[in-house]
Design a protein around this motif. Structure first.
Motif, short mmCIF file in Angstrom:
data_model
loop_
_atom_site.label_atom_id
_atom_site.label_comp_id
_atom_site.label_asym_id
_atom_site.label_seq_id
_atom_site.Cartn_x
_atom_site.Cartn_y
_atom_site.Cartn_z
N VAL A 95 78.77 46.13 -7.35
CA VAL A 95 78.22 45.75 -8.55
C VAL A 95 78.93 46.31 -9.73
CG1 VAL A 95 76.70 47.81 -8.80
CG2 VAL A 95 76.02 45.56 -9.94
N GLY A 96 79.30 45.50 -10.45
CA GLY A 96 80.20 46.04 -12.02
C GLY A 96 79.32 46.74 -13.05
N ILE A 97 79.93 47.62 -13.58
CA ILE A 97 79.07 48.30 -14.88
C ILE A 97 80.16 48.16 -15.95
CG2 ILE A 97 78.09 50.30 -16.09
CD1 ILE A 97 76.43 49.19 -13.66
N ALA A 98 79.89 47.26 -17.08
CA ALA A 98 80.43 47.04 -18.19
C ALA A 98 80.77 48.33 -18.92
CB ALA A 98 80.16 46.04 -19.14
N THR A 99 82.01 48.81 -19.39
CA THR A 99 82.25 50.07 -20.09
C THR A 99 82.89 49.80 -21.29
OG1 THR A 99 84.34 50.48 -19.02
CG2 THR A 99 82.55 51.08 -17.91
N ARG A 100 83.02 50.90 -22.16
CA ARG A 100 83.78 50.48 -23.55
C ARG A 100 85.18 51.10 -23.23
NH1 ARG A 100 78.88 53.01 -24.46
NH2 ARG A 100 77.28 51.87 -25.90
N GLY A 101 86.06 50.06 -23.47
CA GLY A 101 87.57 50.29 -23.40
C GLY A 101 88.04 50.50 -21.77
N LYS A 102 87.08 50.49 -20.99
CA LYS A 102 87.50 50.41 -19.59
C LYS A 102 87.24 49.22 -18.58
CE LYS A 102 87.11 55.58 -19.26
NZ LYS A 102 86.63 56.79 -18.29
N GLY A 103 87.01 48.25 -19.21
CA GLY A 103 86.80 47.03 -18.51
C GLY A 103 85.35 47.12 -17.69
N VAL A 104 85.50 46.77 -16.44
CA VAL A 104 84.47 46.80 -15.61
C VAL A 104 84.68 47.86 -14.46
CG1 VAL A 104 83.01 45.62 -14.24
CG2 VAL A 104 83.87 44.42 -16.16
N LEU A 105 83.82 48.92 -14.28
CA LEU A 105 83.81 49.96 -13.24
C LEU A 105 82.88 49.47 -11.99
CD1 LEU A 105 83.45 53.46 -14.79
CD2 LEU A 105 85.34 52.33 -13.69
N VAL A 106 83.78 49.09 -11.00
CA VAL A 106 83.13 48.44 -9.62
C VAL A 106 82.46 49.73 -8.84
CG1 VAL A 106 83.58 47.41 -7.67
CG2 VAL A 106 84.92 46.81 -9.85
N ASP A 133 68.33 51.60 -17.00
CA ASP A 133 67.67 51.17 -18.12
C ASP A 133 68.66 50.41 -19.17
OD1 ASP A 133 69.39 53.46 -18.91
OD2 ASP A 133 67.79 54.46 -20.19
N GLN A 134 69.77 50.09 -18.46
CA GLN A 134 70.79 49.17 -19.45
C GLN A 134 71.29 47.98 -18.56
OE1 GLN A 134 74.02 51.82 -20.78
NE2 GLN A 134 72.97 53.47 -19.98
N PRO A 135 70.15 46.98 -18.10
CA PRO A 135 70.32 46.12 -17.34
C PRO A 135 71.59 45.08 -17.90
CG PRO A 135 68.44 45.54 -18.59
CD PRO A 135 68.86 47.14 -18.50
N GLU A 136 71.63 45.22 -19.21
CA GLU A 136 72.71 44.34 -19.69
C GLU A 136 74.16 44.52 -19.58
OE1 GLU A 136 72.35 47.57 -22.57
OE2 GLU A 136 71.07 46.30 -21.51
N ARG A 137 74.30 45.78 -18.79
CA ARG A 137 75.72 46.25 -18.49
C ARG A 137 76.09 45.76 -17.15
NH1 ARG A 137 76.52 52.22 -20.36
NH2 ARG A 137 78.83 51.77 -19.83
N TRP A 138 75.00 45.23 -16.43
CA TRP A 138 75.02 44.93 -14.66
C TRP A 138 75.79 43.72 -14.80
CZ3 TRP A 138 72.75 47.96 -10.54
CH2 TRP A 138 72.17 49.10 -11.03
N ILE A 139 76.82 43.50 -13.87
CA ILE A 139 77.39 42.40 -13.41
C ILE A 139 77.77 42.12 -11.97
CG2 ILE A 139 79.85 41.14 -13.65
CD1 ILE A 139 80.39 42.97 -16.15
#
Length: 707
Positions: A582-593, A606-612
């Motif tokens: 699953v991916g987590i959107a980050t600031r400046g680091k793209g997506v952490l897998v 509690d941050q479902p909008e960041r999940w990819i």
């Protein structure tokens, strides 16, 4: 979609004391939980639980079973929880819903060994309360009735699963009508041409001879009336799959097939049933070997009836079943009669069996198998088997599946009797051990001290109990020799790739192959159940082939990113191709897998909008993914160098190495290894773990790095 009041009105026809309010509450709760969900057909999803409840109500089942049907998908497919169902509907219903959910989660259509293990789980789940299986069977029946809305490949998978497992289970439960419908629905998917062919031949036969069913029914009614026997008579053509199965078994064409018609005589009493049998046999010629009396010798699920086949009008062979009304009602619902209502009262049928005792007897008949495939073989045999009843010299009745032999009879009495069997007498005459037993025969088993099971018995025995006992005895007898031969084969196989067959290596291979200990591995090698190549593949798969041809596409690429996004693996879990991610959107680091089980994901709940939602591409790529393993090794000269060589032999590269702990006798080392995927990593771990100087190998998890 029928409304709740229509369902309640139907339930009240057979159970006036039904808890209508609780059914209303379950209906409303299920409707709310499934709101917005649809089926493949586009209908609201809740139409399915309702139809499952309607099927079970048609069997006059109790409120708990019907409520479970209405709720059976809530915990699995909605935000409902076991705790919430318990609070609203009570422990009994919550446990039933939980049981159905667990059955649903058992994936039955898979490899044979895995399928067998899942079958064990299925039996365990249904053993707690058979109503779980009743709901699951009704669930499968409705899904099969609406299967045309699924993808073709999904239809075939579900139909095969239904034919292999759920249809025979329904039959074993005594619900023959459900078994026949499940078989026919599956047959329509798996072999539509054959089914259509059978139906066309029935149509042609009717056009040539007329509809024989009302004619034969009239003949039976007149014969019984002349004998002053009151009875209900019905007839039907056999189901297409039943006809097709007979054609396949007997290798006969449709025109040569007998008994494609079935008739049922329902009498007022058991005495009238036997009188009706006499009338039928006087009026028409009985077919030898086709008579079975399940009234005097009932099946284990409570089924009672007389079966006979006669040569009827125009020489057409017809099967006739004769039973009382109580026996007929029991035959319609089988073991489910324990929870059924009749005249407003529960479980009033005198022929219904205790489901706990029934399940215990079923488990007893399939107990003792040593491995999963044997278990699966026994269960399918027992579910499909018709029965014959034979007698011991003392008059005890032994029930066996059709086709059973004196060997099966001996093992049914006791394993010790079976193992010592040297011969048999049937009705006073000595017969070969491969003789097929028939109903009503008396069997006398001769034994001798020192006799051992013979390998030829495997071809003779038909029951799972006998075959398991024979196979176990043969294995024990030859095991010592197999172990010695296996040790030599293992030595040669490993020396061929430059390795040594140490105890540690053999124990590691046994673990990898799912065997309890190295002796089992050696016995499998010695008995040719496994080859030397299998052993080498388990320990050193990379040594069996040239890796240069394995890279078929750039595996390791991630699917699910937007064009402007870039991904990088999270250091905390080091995701590898082949793992769920699953991916987590980050600031400046793209997506952490991250791997789906990474503990660091808790911080983003509690941050479902960041999940990819991400996945890896298929294929085998270059070994450029980093994985860290911690190795505990003996502090001896040359050990570390040997481990580095082992890693290199597996076509993996060491990118970093650091000592975590140094003791006088052992070292702990963290090694960063470049691998293709998670399977490649497991191969490296197995190869290293097989070394005698290695105490432990494990993949390490680094501390989370939060974005």
């Amino acid at each position: 979609m029928i409304d709740v009041e229509t369902l309640i009105d139907h339930v009240r026809t057979y159970n006036p004391k039904s808890n209508s309010e609780k059914i209303r509450m379950a209906y409303a709760y299920g409707l709310k939980m499934h709101e917005g969900q649809t089926r493949h057909s586009g209908e609201p999803y809740f139409t399915h639980p309702i139809e499952v409840a309607v099927i079970l109500a048609g069997q006059h089942l109790d409120d708990a079973t019907l409520i479970t049907a209405l709720l059976h998908d809530t915990v699995e497919d909605t935000n409902s929880t076991y705790q919430e169902v318990t609070e609203m509907f009570g422990q009994e219903i919550a446990d039933l819903v939980d049981g159905v959910t667990k059955l649903t989660n058992i994936e039955l259509s898979s490899k044979e060994t895995q399928q067998a293990e899942n079958f064990r789980k299925l039996f365990l789940a249904m053993s707690k309360d058979l109503r779980v299986l009743l709901v699951k069977l009704a669930d499968r029946l409705h899904n099969m009735r609406t299967i045309k809305h699924m993808r073709p490949e999904k239809q075939i998978k579900k139909a095969q699963e239904t034919m292999d497992i759920f249809a025979p289970l329904a039959g074993r439960m005594g619900m023959q009508w459900m078994r026949e419908e499940l078989e026919d629905l599956s047959f329509q998917i798996l072999n539509p041409e054959a089914r259509s062919s059978i139906i066309r031949r029935f149509i042609t036969l009717r056009s040539q001879t007329g509809d024989l069913i009302p004619q034969i029914t009239k003949d039976i009614r007149e014969a019984l009336s002349a004998a002053h026997i009151t009875a209900k008579i019905s007839g039907r053509e056999k189901k297409p799959f039943s006809v097709w199965r007979k054609m396949e078994e007997k290798k006969q064409s449709f025109s040569r097939l007998s008994d494609i018609y079935g008739f049922r005589i329902i009498t007022d009493s058991e005495e009238d049933s036997y009188r009706a049998l006499g009338v039928v046999h006087r009026r028409w010629k009985a077919v030898p070997g086709r008579f079975k009396d399940y009234i005097s010798q009932p099946k284990s699920n409570g089924y009672r009836s007389i079966h006979t086949t006669v040569s009827g009008r125009d020489g057409k062979m017809v099967e006739i079943q004769i039973r009382t009304q109580d026996m007929h009602e029991m035959a319609e619902v089988g073991v489910a009669a324990h929870w059924a209502y009749r005249d407003g009262r529960q479980a009033s049928n005198q022929f219904s069996v205790d489901p706990v005792e029934w399940l215990a007897s079923l488990n007893e008949r399939i107990e003792g198998s040593d491995d999963h495939e044997e278990f699966f073989e026994h269960v399918k045999l027992e579910m499909f088997a018709d029965q014959v009843f034979c007698f011991t010299p003392k008059g005890d009745v032994i029930s066996l599946p059709r086709g059973a032999t004196p060997i099966d009879f001996a093992y049914a009495i006791h394993t010790r009797i079976g193992a010592a069997c040297v011969g048999a007498k049937v009705d006073g005459h000595r017969v070969p051990l491969w003789t097929r037993l028939r109903n009503g025969q008396s069997v006398d088993i001769q034994t001798a001290v020192g006799q051992r099971p013979q390998s030829s018995w495997m071809e003779i025995a038909k029951t799972g109990r006998a075959r398991t006992a024979i196979r176990r005895a043969l294995r024990e007898e030859h095991r010592e020799g197999f172990v010695k031969l296996g040790a030599e084969l293992a030595r040669v196989a490993l020396e061929h790739v430059g390795k040594r067959a140490s105890d540690k290596a053999l124990s590691t291979a046994a673990k990898k192959l799912g065997l309890p200990k190295k002796e089992d591995l050696l016995a499998a090698l010695g008995s040719a159940e496994m080859t030397g190549a299998d052993l080498v593949k388990a320990l050193y798969p990379e040594l069996l082939h040239d890796q240069s041809g394995e890279v078929n596409q750039p595996a390791g690429r991630i699917v699910g990113l937007d064009p402007e996004q870039f991904a990088q693996p999270a250091e905390c879990c080091q995701p590898l191709p082949g793992e769920r991610i699953v991916g987590i959107a980050t600031r400046g680091k793209g997506v952490l897998v991250h791997t789906i089980h990474c503990e660091a994901l808790i911080d983003y709940e509690d941050q479902p909008e960041r999940w990819i939602d991400l996945r890896w591409t298929d294929g085998k790529g270059a070994p450029n993914n980093i994985a860290t393993v911690e190795i505990t090794m003996a502090n001896d000269a040359g050990v570390l160098g040997r481990i580095c060589t082992l890693i290199g032999e597996q076509n993996a590269n060491i990118s970093d190495l650091s000592f975590v702990d140094k003791k006088p006798d052992f070292y702990r080392v963290d090694i960063d290894i470049q691998v293709r995927d998670v399977e490649h990593l497991m191969n490296v771990v197995t190869a290293v773990e097989a070394d005698s100087d290695i105490a432990q190998v494990r993949q390490t998890k680094r501390q989370p790095v939060l974005a």
